[in-house]
Design a protein around this motif. Structure first.
Motif, PDB file in Angstrom:
ATOM      1  N   ASP A  97      -5.253   2.515  -1.084  1.00 11.70           N
ATOM      2  CA  ASP A  97      -5.989   1.245  -1.116  1.00 11.70           C
ATOM      3  C   ASP A  97      -5.387   0.286  -2.143  1.00 11.70           C
ATOM      4  N   GLU A  98      -5.014   0.791  -3.306  1.00 13.58           N
ATOM      5  CA  GLU A  98      -4.424  -0.069  -4.327  1.00 13.58           C
ATOM      6  C   GLU A  98      -3.076  -0.635  -3.853  1.00 13.58           C
ATOM      7  N   ARG A 113      -0.146  -5.314  -1.776  1.00 14.80           N
ATOM      8  CA  ARG A 113       0.685  -5.929  -0.738  1.00 14.80           C
ATOM      9  C   ARG A 113       0.031  -7.196  -0.196  1.00 14.80           C
ATOM     10  N   ARG A 114      -1.314  -7.159   0.016  1.00 10.78           N
ATOM     11  CA  ARG A 114      -2.009  -8.362   0.486  1.00 10.78           C
ATOM     12  C   ARG A 114      -1.978  -9.469  -0.553  1.00 10.78           C
ATOM     13  N   ALA A 115      -2.049  -9.084  -1.851  1.00 11.55           N
ATOM     14  CA  ALA A 115      -1.979 -10.108  -2.902  1.00 11.55           C
ATOM     15  C   ALA A 115      -0.603 -10.758  -2.933  1.00 11.55           C
ATOM     16  N   ASP A 130      -9.297  -8.043  -1.780  1.00 11.13           N
ATOM     17  CA  ASP A 130     -10.466  -7.213  -1.466  1.00 11.13           C
ATOM     18  C   ASP A 130     -10.704  -7.075   0.027  1.00 11.13           C
ATOM     19  N   GLN A 131      -9.905  -7.754   0.858  1.00  8.81           N
ATOM     20  CA  GLN A 131     -10.085  -7.671   2.301  1.00  8.81           C
ATOM     21  C   GLN A 131      -9.609  -6.310   2.806  1.00  8.81           C
ATOM     22  N   SER A 132     -10.332  -5.701   3.705  1.00 14.24           N
ATOM     23  CA  SER A 132     -10.010  -4.370   4.192  1.00 14.24           C
ATOM     24  C   SER A 132      -9.140  -4.470   5.427  1.00 14.24           C
TER      25      SER A 132
END
Length: 278
Positions: free
Chosen positions: A241-242, A247-249, A256-258
């Motif tokens: 998850d981290e 990667r999304r950041a 925080d989006q899943s």
């Protein structure tokens, strides 16, 4: 006399006479040392050579005093200049190369007249070479000193020294960034972003290494423990998850989006008629 005493018989008369003659003869000279003998030989050779050269001196003097016939006398103006000043004062371009070179020299303001008018002399090549040599030697000395410093610092095992040194580097980096923000804000912003990315990667790497060591220890000492296996799976899921949030950041999305919301967004875009994203 001791040698002649046994030779008193009539058969040794001739031998006795020879020995008496040798006794009355002069003693042999002591052996001369080699350096002294060499000097005497050189003096003898010099005397002989000088005597041999003296035979030709009258003929050489007669040849010097004899009248000489000059077929093509050299005019004074046809002599080559003796120094650089005379060469510069009498220089005139003749061929195309010299004419082009003279034009470029005058256009650049480095001709003889321009230098004399500006009272500026060209740099002496010896002085220029000496300055360059000093600069190269100074750079080599600085590089050697830096290498020695790095070698000495790398041998230090103290954690306190590492901490103090790292704190000083951080302060120096912050001061440079503050100065760069005033002079060039765009470059300062880019450097900050790169620095934050590096810090994030180092932080993740540190956490990943810690999780890997913890997982290896748990698998070694708690093989049959179900709670340990659940904790290992939980830690692996947290690491995943981290990594995905980071990667999304980096991509500019919400950290925080899943993944389920990403799938919902993709399905919504497909229903609107847009092609699917691969």
């Amino acid at each position: 006399e001791d040698l002649l005493a046994p030779l008193s018989g009539p058969s040794f008369g001739e031998v006795k006479k020879q020995l008496e003659g040798l006794a009355r003869a002069e003693k042999l000279a002591d052996p001369v040392p080699e350096p002294k003998r060499n000097r005497e030989e050189r003096a003898t050779q010099y005397t002989d050579t000088r005597r041999e050269q003296g035979k030709w001196m009258p003929q050489v003097q007669r040849m010097v005093k004899a009248a000489q016939v000059v077929l093509d006398p050299i005019k004074p103006e046809s002599l080559a200049p003796k120094d650089i000043g005379a060469l510069c004062s009498t220089y005139k371009p003749k061929d195309d190369f010299e004419l082009e070179f003279d034009a470029l020299t005058r256009a650049g303001g480095t001709s003889q007249e321009d230098l004399q008018g500006a009272q500026v002399l060209p740099v002496n090549p010896r002085i220029r070479d000496a300055i360059q040599t000093k600069q190269v030697a100074r750079l080599k000395a600085l590089m050697l000193r830096e290498q020695q410093t790095h070698r000495r610092v790398n041998k230090i095992k103290s954690k306190t020294y590492r901490k103090v040194h790292r704190h000083a580097e951080t302060k120096e980096r912050e001061a440079l960034l503050e100065r760069l923000e005033v002079e060039n804000p765009e470059m300062a912003n880019e450097l900050k972003q790169e620095y934050e990315k590096k810090r994030a990667k180092l932080r993740l790497m540190r956490q990943r290494n810690a999780r890997r060591k913890w997982t290896a220890t748990m698998q070694r000492f708690a093989k049959g423990d179900k709670n340990a296996q659940k904790e290992i799976s939980k830690q692996a899921q947290a690491a995943h998850d981290e990594r995905m949030s980071l990667r999304r950041a980096i991509q500019g999305k919400d950290p925080d989006q899943s993944e389920e919301s990403d799938a919902v967004d993709l399905s919504a875009s497909d229903s609107d008629g847009h092609p699917p994203l691969h």
